[in-house]
Structure formats: C-alpha cells, structure tokens
Design an enzyme around this catalytic site. Structure first.
Site, PDB file in Angstrom:
ATOM      1  N   TYR A 183     -20.666 -24.372  28.466  1.00  0.00           N
ATOM      2  CA  TYR A 183     -19.920 -25.163  27.478  1.00  0.00           C
ATOM      3  C   TYR A 183     -20.913 -25.991  26.670  1.00  0.00           C
ATOM      4  O   TYR A 183     -22.012 -26.303  27.122  1.00  0.00           O
ATOM      5  CB  TYR A 183     -18.816 -26.007  28.111  1.00  0.00           C
ATOM      6  CG  TYR A 183     -19.196 -26.997  29.200  1.00  0.00           C
ATOM      7  CD1 TYR A 183     -19.903 -28.155  28.921  1.00  0.00           C
ATOM      8  CD2 TYR A 183     -18.776 -26.789  30.515  1.00  0.00           C
ATOM      9  CE1 TYR A 183     -20.217 -29.066  29.907  1.00  0.00           C
ATOM     10  CE2 TYR A 183     -19.075 -27.693  31.518  1.00  0.00           C
ATOM     11  CZ  TYR A 183     -19.800 -28.839  31.209  1.00  0.00           C
ATOM     12  OH  TYR A 183     -20.099 -29.747  32.193  1.00  0.00           O
ATOM     13  N   CYS A 184     -20.529 -26.288  25.435  1.00  0.00           N
ATOM     14  CA  CYS A 184     -21.391 -27.001  24.482  1.00  0.00           C
ATOM     15  C   CYS A 184     -22.792 -26.373  24.418  1.00  0.00           C
ATOM     16  O   CYS A 184     -23.801 -27.050  24.625  1.00  0.00           O
ATOM     17  CB  CYS A 184     -21.493 -28.481  24.845  1.00  0.00           C
ATOM     18  SG  CYS A 184     -22.141 -29.511  23.495  1.00  0.00           S
TER      19      CYS A 184
END
Length: 275
Positions: A144-145
């Site tokens: 994620y990110c």
C-alpha cells in the site's frame, strides 16, 4: 552525511501521548515546524509520533467512486480516517507504527527532493546497521502507498517516506512498521480499496495490494522491538550528527501559529470527507 549534520537537533517526542493525540494535530504540527524551522525561528527538529487505529488517506484516495462505503468499512473495523496534506496514498497507523518527521531548513540553493528522501534513508540504515541486512529503497509492487522510496528488506516493505514543503521548511516523514503484522495491515487496505472501487474503472490506478509483500521490522529482523528501542536508536544516531541534541516543546512563535495550521487541516478534512 549531508543534511543529517546540523548544528543542533531539537527532538520533539510525541510518541507516548497515545489516544489523546489526533492525526490532524500531527499534520498541523509538522506545518507549524516547517514554518518555524524554515524561517530560522527554530533549529532542525526531529519529531516522533504514534497514532492509534488511524487510516491516513492521500488526496487521490478521496476520488474513489465508492469512498463513503470504504470509510464506513474502516470505521466498523475500529479505525478513524483522515486525509493528509503530503503526497501518497492510504497507510495504516497504529500502536505498532512509529512515525518520524525530520524538519529541515531549506538552504539558499534549496533541498532537492531526492536529497530529502536520501537523508531519511541514511538515518534508517544507520539505526539498524548492526543487523547487516540490506535495507533497499525502491517501489515494492503490491504494497500500500507504493513509491520509489519504499524501504524493504528481502523485498518486503516495512516503511514509506513522504515529504511536505512549506515556508522554506522541509518535513521528511516516514512511517516505520516496528512490530505487529505487516500482512494484516495490508489486508485491511486491500479490502478498503476493493470496497471503495466497487469494480468500477478509475482514471487513477490504485494499488492492487498483495498482503504478503509487507512486514514489520520485528518480523524481518527477528527481534521483538519496542518503541523505546527504536527511540533510543534514533537519539543515538542524531547525537552522532549534531554538536547539540536536546528535547524541546513548541517555542512561543510555534504556539502562536499552530492553531491556524491545525484549523486548516480540520477544514480540509471536513470539506473532503463530507463532500
């Protein structure tokens, strides 16, 4: 050693405040410090902070077609949701994640964006040098990110770096997954995106999260790290890079300007989350 070498480092440890310290206050704090450090009213500052069960979204996340349902899902899992003012996408903050912000003054030539990232990378590498594990910077697909300054060991991501620039001050911010399960945090964000996209096509390409590519430092290095352990490592490194290291709260100038910066964060969140 570059930017880590400062005449003095002020340390602002807000990691033990707990549930009484909200993430919006954190982002208001870093903006305040960018102003004061950038204008020469405060020295370079290292701030540490922890937020309990908070999902921090990026601006692009607010454009998800079914965002309300995604936020409702996160709320039902016991997480509050806010939108940050620096780049990136959704991240998980909880009691096992330590955030470090390095607030630096821009020199006359300015601080190149990669130089800011490299400064944080050098700090983290030096904090864990004794383990003789290769800490690499580069995008971890499936995390994620994701970004070019994902930090990983054996291709498993344990940290991500972002930057915020304001009033000739630069805040280089990192979240370190110290303990707990990286896989479980990633699974939460995976479900958030699945609910928020609802199978619709989007102009922006959101990450297809693969939980197995994320881990905590405890999982990767086989050591039961506590936040105190990490804080001690951080302080020892900053001491190496400075003639004067001290703990200090907001000065008078910062106390005066903080309410305005905090209010801007609150208003931005009310506008985005309620729209």
């Amino acid at each position: 050693m570059g930017l880590l070498h400062q005449p003095e480092w002020r340390v602002m440890d807000q990691s033990a405040i707990g549930i009484h310290f909200q993430a919006m206050q954190s982002f208001g704090t870093d903006d305040t410090l960018c102003n004061s450090v950038g204008s020469g009213k405060a020295p370079a500052t290292a701030r540490t902070w922890i937020h309990h069960n908070t999902i921090v979204l990026g601006i692009q996340d607010t454009k998800l077609p079914n965002l309300r349902a995604g936020i409702q899902f996160l709320n039902e899992q016991g997480y509050q949701v806010i939108v940050r003012n620096s780049g990136g996408l959704a991240v998980v903050l909880d009691e096992g994640v330590l955030n470090i912000s390095l607030i630096l003054p821009e020199t006359e030539k300015g601080i190149d964006i990669n130089r800011g990232y490299d400064t944080m990378l050098l700090l983290i590498k030096s904090m864990f040098a004794e383990y003789h594990q290769q800490i690499e910077a580069g995008e971890i697909v499936g995390s994620y990110c994701p970004g070019s300054y994902d930090l990983s060991i054996d291709r498993k991501k344990f940290a991500g770096i972002s930057q915020r620039r304001l009033k000739k001050g630069v805040a280089v911010q990192i979240y370190l997954c110290v303990n707990g399960s990286g896989r479980e945090r990633a699974a939460l964000i995976k479900e958030f995106y699945e609910i928020s996209k609802k199978g619709e096509s989007t102009k922006f390409t959101y990450p297809e999260v693969v939980p197995g590519v994320m881990a905590s430092l405890t999982e990767l290095l086989g050591e039961q790290f506590t936040m105190s352990d990490i804080m001690l490592r951080l302080l020892n490194q900053l001491k190496r890079f400075s003639d004067h290291l001290y703990a200090g709260p907001f000065n008078d100038y910062e106390l005066e300007i903080f309410p305005g910066y905090y209010q801007r964060v609150v208003e931005r969140n009310e506008k985005i989350i309620s729209s």
